[in-house]
Design a protein around this motif. Structure first.
Motif, short mmCIF file in Angstrom:
data_model
loop_
_atom_site.label_atom_id
_atom_site.label_comp_id
_atom_site.label_asym_id
_atom_site.label_seq_id
_atom_site.Cartn_x
_atom_site.Cartn_y
_atom_site.Cartn_z
N THR A 161 35.16 34.16 45.81
CA THR A 161 35.01 33.39 45.24
C THR A 161 34.32 33.57 43.72
O THR A 161 33.94 34.43 43.30
N THR A 162 34.75 32.28 42.97
CA THR A 162 34.32 32.67 41.50
C THR A 162 34.45 31.22 40.84
O THR A 162 35.13 30.39 41.58
N SER A 163 34.12 31.17 39.55
CA SER A 163 34.25 29.84 38.88
C SER A 163 35.04 30.21 37.57
O SER A 163 35.00 31.07 36.81
N LEU A 164 36.12 29.25 37.27
CA LEU A 164 36.95 29.49 36.34
C LEU A 164 36.39 28.37 35.05
O LEU A 164 36.51 27.47 34.97
N PRO A 165 35.91 29.14 34.08
CA PRO A 165 35.00 28.28 33.00
C PRO A 165 36.01 27.57 32.28
O PRO A 165 37.15 27.79 32.18
N ALA A 166 35.62 26.55 31.48
CA ALA A 166 36.44 25.78 30.66
C ALA A 166 36.87 26.62 29.51
O ALA A 166 36.18 27.60 29.04
N PHE A 167 38.10 26.47 29.04
CA PHE A 167 38.96 27.07 27.82
C PHE A 167 39.15 28.54 28.33
O PHE A 167 39.22 29.30 27.20
N ALA A 168 39.02 28.86 29.38
CA ALA A 168 39.32 30.20 29.76
C ALA A 168 40.79 30.68 29.56
O ALA A 168 41.69 29.85 30.03
N GLN A 169 41.22 31.84 28.95
CA GLN A 169 42.69 32.03 28.58
C GLN A 169 42.94 33.31 29.54
O GLN A 169 42.34 34.01 29.80
N PRO A 170 44.31 33.36 29.59
CA PRO A 170 45.07 34.56 30.38
C PRO A 170 44.33 35.72 29.67
O PRO A 170 44.43 36.05 28.51
N GLY A 171 44.15 36.74 30.62
CA GLY A 171 43.45 38.08 30.14
C GLY A 171 41.98 38.15 30.33
O GLY A 171 41.42 39.22 30.13
N GLN A 172 41.25 37.21 30.08
CA GLN A 172 40.04 37.29 30.33
C GLN A 172 39.63 37.43 31.64
O GLN A 172 40.05 37.34 32.53
N THR A 173 38.34 38.24 31.66
CA THR A 173 37.61 38.60 33.07
C THR A 173 36.74 37.81 33.56
O THR A 173 35.92 37.27 32.72
N LEU A 174 36.68 37.70 34.98
CA LEU A 174 35.71 36.85 35.60
C LEU A 174 34.84 37.79 36.88
O LEU A 174 35.45 38.64 37.01
N ASP A 175 33.44 37.31 36.84
CA ASP A 175 32.78 38.26 37.96
C ASP A 175 32.90 37.23 39.08
O ASP A 175 33.28 35.92 39.23
N VAL A 176 33.22 38.03 40.09
CA VAL A 176 33.52 37.43 41.57
C VAL A 176 32.43 37.90 42.65
O VAL A 176 31.99 39.03 42.52
N THR A 177 32.39 36.95 43.61
CA THR A 177 31.40 37.23 44.87
C THR A 177 32.39 37.38 46.06
O THR A 177 33.30 36.65 46.33
N VAL A 178 31.98 38.64 46.76
CA VAL A 178 32.99 39.07 47.70
C VAL A 178 32.10 38.73 49.14
O VAL A 178 31.02 39.50 49.08
N SER A 179 32.44 38.13 50.20
CA SER A 179 31.65 37.97 51.20
C SER A 179 32.48 38.09 52.65
O SER A 179 33.72 37.60 52.74
N SER A 180 31.97 38.70 53.50
CA SER A 180 32.50 39.30 54.78
C SER A 180 32.70 37.92 55.48
O SER A 180 31.64 37.02 55.78
N MET A 181 33.77 37.65 56.21
CA MET A 181 34.02 36.75 57.01
C MET A 181 34.29 37.02 58.40
O MET A 181 34.57 36.07 59.51
N GLY A 182 34.12 38.33 58.76
CA GLY A 182 34.23 38.83 60.19
C GLY A 182 33.01 39.14 60.61
O GLY A 182 31.85 38.71 60.30
N ASN A 183 32.95 40.23 61.35
CA ASN A 183 31.69 40.97 62.09
C ASN A 183 31.25 42.09 61.34
O ASN A 183 31.10 43.19 62.08
#
Length: 380
Positions: free
Chosen positions: A106-128
């Motif tokens: 999951t992450t959030s795409l900020p306003a005015f973001a353009q292709p090539g910019q980088t974002l921080d992402v959160t990775v969450s386990s959905m299994g065990n």
């Protein structure tokens, strides 16, 4: 011509004086309140973030991945990934994986973001999976609410915790099932954003308040001239702005830097029934009332009683139980709480009761029902 010019100049002067007087009235009504920047009180309509989500795989775990017998979707994802990479497994293959975990990114795409910019992402386990520490997220498409792909995530997962287990013993520090990848996603598609239509933009207050909206309008008109801003309702404010993009950006920069003293919020008391915490704002007041509160505790102790037969009697051992019930009621003392017109007086009056936080929840509800607590109760 001179007479018309003088009349126009006088009308403009009157309007400026009226706007200045309105701004001064707003400042006087605010009293000694704390002024805040307009960017902290409101947002520009259309300038917003968009949530992105994706499903992917984390590999390279040190035996702490999903148990594939209980999470069949992990095996299906691995098989599908291998097929896309040109590896075809026999249909009867039973994969026993320990180093792979299915995750949601999951992450959030900020306003005015353009292709090539980088974002921080959160990775969450959905299994065990026991831990995502040391894992690597494989290429994961990130989709928006419309189903379109707006970013691609991949990278090494950083988990802010550590844990170890052996022979039934376990030690763990912090959470191990959620990690983060800094600059782990790349924007692939931009979301079109418009700063208003035509000559106007719209400001949206974070909280609906007619007094704050009128103060914002007065501050804008005092800074940029009369009839620049007009309140649509208690939240939306229409502002005239230049139509050229560079001039509009400069105007919005000055607009966000304006300082406005917001109106005092509604009196509210927040009760958290799960933790027993109570939070109230400075507008809470208290009328005089009498409070008596006592604690009632019931303790039940059950002990087993074993009846053993005599030797060679042919009887059977019988196990019964006896219960002892103890009821304790602490007497409550009637206390007179004087009315308070400030938050400090309310806190002093509530401390005089000497009740626990859990008891305070019931006392505040009773005071609200009696009409002594001048505030809105909200239970979360």
């Amino acid at each position: 011509m001179n007479q018309r010019t003088n009349q126009t100049f006088q009308s403009r002067s009157v309007r400026r004086l009226a706007a200045a007087a309105l701004g001064a009235c707003a400042l006087l009504a605010a009293g000694a309140g704390h002024a805040e920047r307009l960017k902290d009180l409101a947002s520009i309509q259309g300038v917003r973030q968009n949530q992105l989500i994706g499903y992917g795989l984390v590999v390279g775990l040190d035996g702490s991945g999903d148990q594939t017998t209980q999470t069949p979707f992990t095996v299906q994802s691995v098989v599908s990934m291998l097929q896309n990479l040109g590896v075809n497994l026999p249909p009867s293959t039973n994969l026993q994986l320990k180093n792979v975990a299915a995750v949601v990114v999951t992450t959030s795409l900020p306003a005015f973001a353009q292709p090539g910019q980088t974002l921080d992402v959160t990775v969450s386990s959905m299994g065990n999976a026991k831990s995502l520490r040391g894992g690597t997220l494989l290429m994961t498409p990130l989709k928006g609410a419309d189903g379109q792909i707006y970013g691609i995530a991949q990278g090494n997962v950083l988990v802010g915790g550590v844990g170890a287990s052996a022979s039934g013993s376990k030690a763990q520090v912090n959470h191990l099932s959620v990690g983060r990848i800094s600059a782990g996603a790349t924007v692939e598609r931009a979301v079109p954003t418009t700063l208003g239509n035509g000559e106007a933009i719209f400001l949206e207050l974070n909280d609906t308040d007619f007094s704050t909206a009128s103060r914002v309008v007065a501050a804008i008109n005092s800074r940029f001239g009369p009839q620049t801003a007009a309140a649509q309702d208690g939240r939306v404010i229409r502002v005239r702005a230049p139509e050229e993009s560079d001039q509009r950006v400069a105007f919005l920069g000055m607009l966000e830097s304006l300082t406005v003293t917001p109106a005092q919020t509604n009196a509210k008391v927040i009760l958290n029934a799960r933790t027993g915490s109570v939070v109230m704002n400075q507008a809470v007041t208290l009328d005089s009332c009498a409070v008596s509160h006592g604690n009632l505790s019931v303790v039940i102790n059950t002990e087993p009683v074993i009846s053993q037969p005599a030797p060679l009697s042919g009887g059977q051992t019988v196990v019964t139980s006896t219960s002892q019930i103890d009821i304790k009621k602490e007497p409550g003392q009637v206390l007179l709480l004087k009315g308070g017109t400030s938050l400090a007086d309310v806190v002093k009056a509530l401390n005089a009761i000497g009740a626990t936080p859990q008891d305070l929840l019931a006392i505040l509800q009773a005071m609200k029902a009696a009409g002594s607590l001048r505030a809105e109760l909200e239970i979360i």
